[in-house]
Design an enzyme around this catalytic site. Structure first.
Site, PDB file in Angstrom:
ATOM      1  N   HIS A  86       2.276   3.232   2.124  1.00 61.58           N
ATOM      2  CA  HIS A  86       0.986   3.896   1.851  1.00 61.58           C
ATOM      3  C   HIS A  86       0.376   3.212   0.632  1.00 61.58           C
ATOM      4  CE1 HIS A  86      -2.031   6.893   1.795  1.00 61.58           C
ATOM      5  NE2 HIS A  86      -1.377   7.931   1.330  1.00 61.58           N
ATOM      6  N   HIS A 116      -2.893  -0.837  10.120  1.00 57.09           N
ATOM      7  CA  HIS A 116      -3.306   0.501   9.694  1.00 57.09           C
ATOM      8  C   HIS A 116      -3.155   1.446  10.864  1.00 57.09           C
ATOM      9  CE1 HIS A 116      -5.725   3.688   7.916  1.00 57.09           C
ATOM     10  NE2 HIS A 116      -5.512   3.088   6.773  1.00 57.09           N
ATOM     11  N   ASP A 133      -5.492  -2.647   0.939  1.00 55.19           N
ATOM     12  CA  ASP A 133      -4.552  -3.115  -0.079  1.00 55.19           C
ATOM     13  C   ASP A 133      -4.406  -4.626  -0.118  1.00 55.19           C
ATOM     14  OD1 ASP A 133      -3.865  -0.662  -1.118  1.00 55.19           O
ATOM     15  OD2 ASP A 133      -2.519  -0.254   0.544  1.00 55.19           O
TER      16      ASP A 133
END
Ligand code: ACO
Length: 402
Positions: A240, A279, A335
């Protein structure tokens, strides 16, 4: 619940859904964030993320997420004043931090210290009182940057810097991180704006792992400081919010652009995952990654180009052409580029997830408030399919054998 009446016999508990990891189960109705993962769309309260990132400040967006509408000028002025008023920490919070070892991970320190704030504000247990909820929301949004900066100062052994109310949200955070002996900290405006944009991009993302933790824990009417600590704990995982730190480690392991193809082969062989790729919801380019790439260019104009960018661009180029990634619809997520940008701005990789937690607090609180005020919500309590033993008798110790 009506499906439970469908039974195969008297002993049957009735028809239930089995959906590990909630792949196809809505746990709530929500009016906060809309995502279309196939099209790569992200909107807060109906507004496209790209417009918010370009035209608004983080505190404006936090207001939008929490209250449903963008503030007008007087509303924003009042909101900024209230958040600024709550940036100070009770002095005991410093003592909590001092108990940590010098090499404690900032995310562990943040999670524990947010939880500890629950003891400083026992009034926060009045979760059914709207006025009290609003006060805790302001406290949390105001104090998160202070706590986050203090975890950093602890890790480098520098004295804590107190908030400076003349500065805006991002500038003040930078002040608390990096001020040394100068009488007044001056944040670079380009970097402060880039940080503010990153905060906007990370403010909410509907029912992700940490938002789900916030709602689940909050559903027991636990106070919001403890529920936020639970959400921080969820965020810290490498699958995460911990992924941005992992991306940097991965780029270090790869080392140079020419080693990218060999690394990709290892990923395809299942040795490890390509961090910052893939994702659960986006099966297209993460719209936040696009904005970050654009903001990163502005940052690099000030800081100089981060050498890791070339490795990242090469990874992206090869992965987006490779059948393994194409077939699985694996695209860069938020990210992938945020870490490179954070590093260029001077943040240590251990701080990356903390940087994510600061703005996401606004989203967690909006999700929490929506859950508490939703008459359809009850304490979160999933069912299970029991796979253990049937009833059996305890064998006395002397008869259990060696
Ligand atoms: N690298 C290589 N292969 C991957 C990756 C990756 N990053 N992500 C998924 N896959 C593969 C899986 O191995 C699987 O392959 P298979 O069908 O041959 O078994 C397939 O793609 C589907 O992946 P799942 O694990 O089923 O996808 P899921 O939705 O459960 O996981 C997740 C999503 C956790 C984000 C995953 O893509 C991942 O681990 N990515 C790396 C970590 C990361 O970047 N996390 C940040 C997410 S953004 C955020 O939370 C802020």
């Amino acid at each position: 619940m009506d499906l439970r009446q469908i039974k195969s016999g008297a002993e049957d508990t009735g028809l239930m859904t089995y959906d590990p990891a909630f792949m196809n189960t809505s746990s709530c109705r929500s009016a906060i964030t809309f995502i279309d993962g196939d099209k790569g769309i992200l909107r807060y309260r109906g507004y496209p993320i790209e417009q918010l990132a370009e035209q608004c400040t983080f505190l404006e967006v936090a207001y939008l997420i929490l209250f449903g509408e963008l503030p007008n000028q007087p509303q924003l002025k009042e909101w900024i004043g209230e958040i600024t008023h709550h940036t100070m920490l009770h002095e005991t919070s410093k003592k909590f931090l001092e108990g940590f070892r010098y090499d404690a991970h900032p995310m562990g320190m943040l999670t524990s210290t947010v939880a500890a704030l629950s003891t400083v504000y026992p009034d926060s247990r009045q979760v059914l009182d709207a006025e009290s909820r609003l006060l805790q929301i302001k406290r949390l949004i105001g104090k998160m940057p202070t706590l986050a900066a203090f975890t950093y100062r602890h890790s480098v052994g520098y004295p804590y810097v107190y908030p400076d109310n003349d500065l805006n949200y991002a500038e003040n955070f930078m002040n608390m991180l990096w001020k040394m002996v100068e009488p007044k900290y001056q944040a670079n405006p380009v970097l402060a704006r880039a940080l503010d944009i990153l905060f906007i991009l990370h403010a909410d993302h509907e029912q992700n792992c940490s938002a789900n933790a916030m709602r689940a824990v909050g559903s027991a009417q636990t106070d919001p400081f403890l529920a936020t600590a639970a959400a921080c704990a969820a965020l810290s995982g490498p699958l995460h919010g911990g992924a941005n730190e992992e991306v940097l480690k991965m780029l270090d392991v790869i080392g140079s652009k020419d080693k990218v193809p060999a690394y990709i082969e290892k990923v395809k062989a299942g040795e490890f995952k390509l961090m910052g790729f893939g994702h659960r919801i986006y099966k297209n380019y993460d719209p936040r990654a696009k904005v970050i790439k654009w903001a990163a260019d502005k940052v690099f104009e000030v800081t100089g180009r981060n050498a890791k960018l070339d490795i990242a661009l090469e990874l992206e180029r090869i992965a987006l052409e490779d059948e393994y990634f194409v077939k699985r619809k694996l695209y860069p997520n938020v990210d992938f580029y945020s870490g490179i940008m954070y590093q260029a701005m001077g943040f240590k990789p251990e701080m990356f997830t903390v940087l994510f937690a600061i703005p996401r607090t606004a989203g967690w609180l909006a999700q929490w408030q929506e859950m508490i005020t939703d008459p359809e919500q009850k304490i979160a309590r999933p069912r299970q399919i029991y796979t253990g033993h049937e009833i059996r008798d305890v064998i006395p110790m002397e008869k259990r054998g060696a």
